[in-house]
Write a protein that holds these residues in place. Structure first.
Motif, short mmCIF file in Angstrom:
data_model
loop_
_atom_site.label_atom_id
_atom_site.label_comp_id
_atom_site.label_asym_id
_atom_site.label_seq_id
_atom_site.Cartn_x
_atom_site.Cartn_y
_atom_site.Cartn_z
N MET A 145 -51.64 24.68 -63.24
CA MET A 145 -52.54 23.39 -62.56
C MET A 145 -53.45 23.36 -64.03
O MET A 145 -54.67 23.18 -64.28
CB MET A 145 -53.47 23.61 -61.48
CG MET A 145 -52.56 23.73 -60.37
SD MET A 145 -51.66 22.44 -59.88
CE MET A 145 -50.04 23.04 -59.34
N GLU A 146 -52.75 22.66 -65.19
CA GLU A 146 -53.43 22.31 -66.58
C GLU A 146 -52.79 21.05 -66.97
O GLU A 146 -51.86 20.40 -66.58
CB GLU A 146 -53.15 23.42 -67.35
CG GLU A 146 -53.37 24.93 -67.17
CD GLU A 146 -55.13 25.19 -66.91
OE1 GLU A 146 -55.69 24.22 -67.19
OE2 GLU A 146 -55.14 26.25 -66.32
N ALA A 147 -53.65 20.45 -67.85
CA ALA A 147 -53.55 19.18 -68.18
C ALA A 147 -52.22 19.04 -68.71
O ALA A 147 -51.50 17.70 -68.72
CB ALA A 147 -54.42 18.79 -69.27
N GLY A 179 -48.69 17.70 -66.51
CA GLY A 179 -48.42 16.27 -66.11
C GLY A 179 -48.45 16.15 -64.61
O GLY A 179 -47.80 15.30 -64.17
N PHE A 180 -49.21 16.96 -64.04
CA PHE A 180 -49.38 16.96 -62.55
C PHE A 180 -49.97 15.47 -62.06
O PHE A 180 -49.48 15.02 -60.89
CB PHE A 180 -50.16 17.89 -61.94
CG PHE A 180 -49.29 19.17 -61.75
CD1 PHE A 180 -48.24 19.45 -60.61
CD2 PHE A 180 -49.52 20.42 -62.63
CE1 PHE A 180 -47.53 20.35 -60.54
CE2 PHE A 180 -48.64 21.47 -62.45
CZ PHE A 180 -47.55 21.46 -61.56
N PRO A 181 -50.90 14.91 -62.60
CA PRO A 181 -51.38 13.52 -62.24
C PRO A 181 -50.07 12.46 -62.37
O PRO A 181 -50.11 11.75 -61.46
CB PRO A 181 -52.40 13.30 -63.19
CG PRO A 181 -52.89 14.41 -63.87
CD PRO A 181 -51.69 15.55 -63.58
N GLY A 206 -48.41 26.90 -57.78
CA GLY A 206 -49.10 27.22 -58.84
C GLY A 206 -50.74 27.10 -58.60
O GLY A 206 -51.17 26.60 -57.87
N GLU A 207 -51.35 27.81 -59.77
CA GLU A 207 -52.67 27.84 -59.81
C GLU A 207 -53.05 27.32 -61.08
O GLU A 207 -52.17 27.12 -62.03
CB GLU A 207 -53.33 29.31 -59.43
CG GLU A 207 -53.01 29.64 -57.96
CD GLU A 207 -53.76 28.95 -56.95
OE1 GLU A 207 -54.97 28.33 -57.26
OE2 GLU A 207 -53.89 29.04 -55.72
N GLY A 208 -54.53 26.98 -61.16
CA GLY A 208 -54.85 26.73 -62.66
C GLY A 208 -56.50 25.86 -62.38
O GLY A 208 -56.85 25.79 -61.33
N SER A 209 -56.85 25.81 -63.82
CA SER A 209 -58.33 25.25 -63.64
C SER A 209 -58.50 23.88 -63.06
O SER A 209 -59.44 23.33 -62.73
CB SER A 209 -58.60 25.21 -65.20
OG SER A 209 -57.98 24.35 -65.87
N GLN A 210 -57.32 23.08 -63.08
CA GLN A 210 -57.55 21.71 -62.58
C GLN A 210 -56.89 21.48 -61.40
O GLN A 210 -56.82 20.33 -60.79
CB GLN A 210 -56.40 20.81 -63.71
CG GLN A 210 -56.77 20.98 -64.88
CD GLN A 210 -58.40 20.48 -65.23
OE1 GLN A 210 -58.54 19.40 -64.81
NE2 GLN A 210 -59.18 21.41 -65.98
N LYS A 211 -56.67 22.49 -60.66
CA LYS A 211 -56.24 22.48 -59.42
C LYS A 211 -57.08 21.50 -58.20
O LYS A 211 -56.54 20.65 -57.61
CB LYS A 211 -55.81 23.79 -58.53
CG LYS A 211 -55.25 23.53 -57.13
CD LYS A 211 -54.77 25.02 -56.57
CE LYS A 211 -54.24 25.13 -55.27
NZ LYS A 211 -53.88 26.07 -54.73
#
Length: 297
Positions: free
Chosen positions: A232-234, A237-239, A261-266
């Protein structure tokens, strides 16, 4: 053949997904080429316990004391022809004493010499990503008098650390120029590397274990499920994926989306899903083991 690997990322207990693709390559290489002796050099990369930061002075001081007491050399054997050698190194901002990079070089050189004593002369050094592994490989190649190559999968490319005033930092320009080969994991990455002046590029995608990941028949049905897995990072492209899924839902109301997945933007992405009216249609699965990921696929 004796190959010495220097990974910029590698799975650690606190983050099993950190560099898992490099670990997977090590599994594939040692399984399919039993005559290759593979030595993986680790120095605690990715472990918060060895990352010191000025904005956390007390915690960093405690980490420093812990590191000074735990600089023991460890050797693991995940496979008969697969060695993992690790000596933790405390690192910090490059603004002071270059982030302790001299110690990183010393530890990698020490582990390379240990590996050579066990298996014989090292024939090739393989750096996974130019920063920092490529820089280490260039140094060791001079010490050991052997060639090195770089597999580049930096995202986004190039990192700010290797880019200076619209061109590659001179140190990293030399790192790529002196490599015997620069491997890119995709054609688009190869194009970005070439645009930076890097030469001797060949595209070699990351491998997939087709004995483990294999397609199943689709059962059809009234709904359609999308699945995505990643950090979950910029740069992932998840947005874009969420906006696209909102448009799909307008035409196919029964469609659903499952994200692993995990990450700072989750949390930020979960909030975006709510704003787009997708809170009930998007499922957040968190970290997935390879077996769980296979089931989702």
């Amino acid at each position: 053949m004796n190959v010495f690997w220097i990974p910029s990322w590698y799975p650690v207990p606190e983050n099993r997904a950190f560099g898992t693709f490099i670990h997977t390559q090590a599994q594939a290489l040692t399984r399919h080429y039993p005559d290759v002796q593979l030595g993986v050099s680790l120095w605690g990369q990715g472990q918060a316990a060895y990352q010191l930061w000025a904005h956390q002075p007390l915690a960093s001081f405690q980490k420093w004391r812990h590191w000074r007491k735990s600089t023991t050399f460890q050797v693991r054997h995940p496979g008969v022809n697969w060695w993992e050698m690790e000596t933790p190194v405390a690192v910090w901002s490059r603004r002071w004493r270059n982030g302790n990079f001299a110690e990183v070089l010393r530890v990698n050189a020490q582990q390379a010499l240990y590996f050579a004593r066990q298996v014989g002369k090292i024939d090739l050094i393989h750096a996974h990503v130019g920063h920092p592994a490529g820089r280490i490989a260039r140094h060791l190649a001079q010490v050991l008098a052997c060639p090195y190559l770089i597999t580049e999968q930096m995202s986004p490319f190039p990192f700010a650390a290797i880019w200076k005033k619209n061109h590659l930092h001179p140190v990293y320009a030399a790192v790529y120029a002196q490599a015997a080969l620069n491997l890119a994991i995709s054609p688009s990455l190869a194009q970005r590397m070439a645009a930076c002046g890097i030469q001797k590029i060949r595209v070699v995608p990351n491998p997939v274990d087709e004995d483990f990941f294999y397609p199943l028949a689709c059962d059809g049905g009234q709904s359609f499920t999308f699945f995505s897995l990643g950090r979950m990072e910029a740069q992932k492209g998840f947005p874009d994926l969420l906006y696209a899924f909102r448009d799909v839902r307008h035409r196919h109301p029964k469609a659903r989306l499952r994200i692993g997945g995990e990450g700072s933007q989750k949390k930020k992405y979960q909030q975006l899903a709510k704003q787009l009216g997708l809170a009930k249609q998007v499922e957040w699965l968190g970290f997935l083991t390879p077996e769980e990921a296979r089931q989702e696929y």
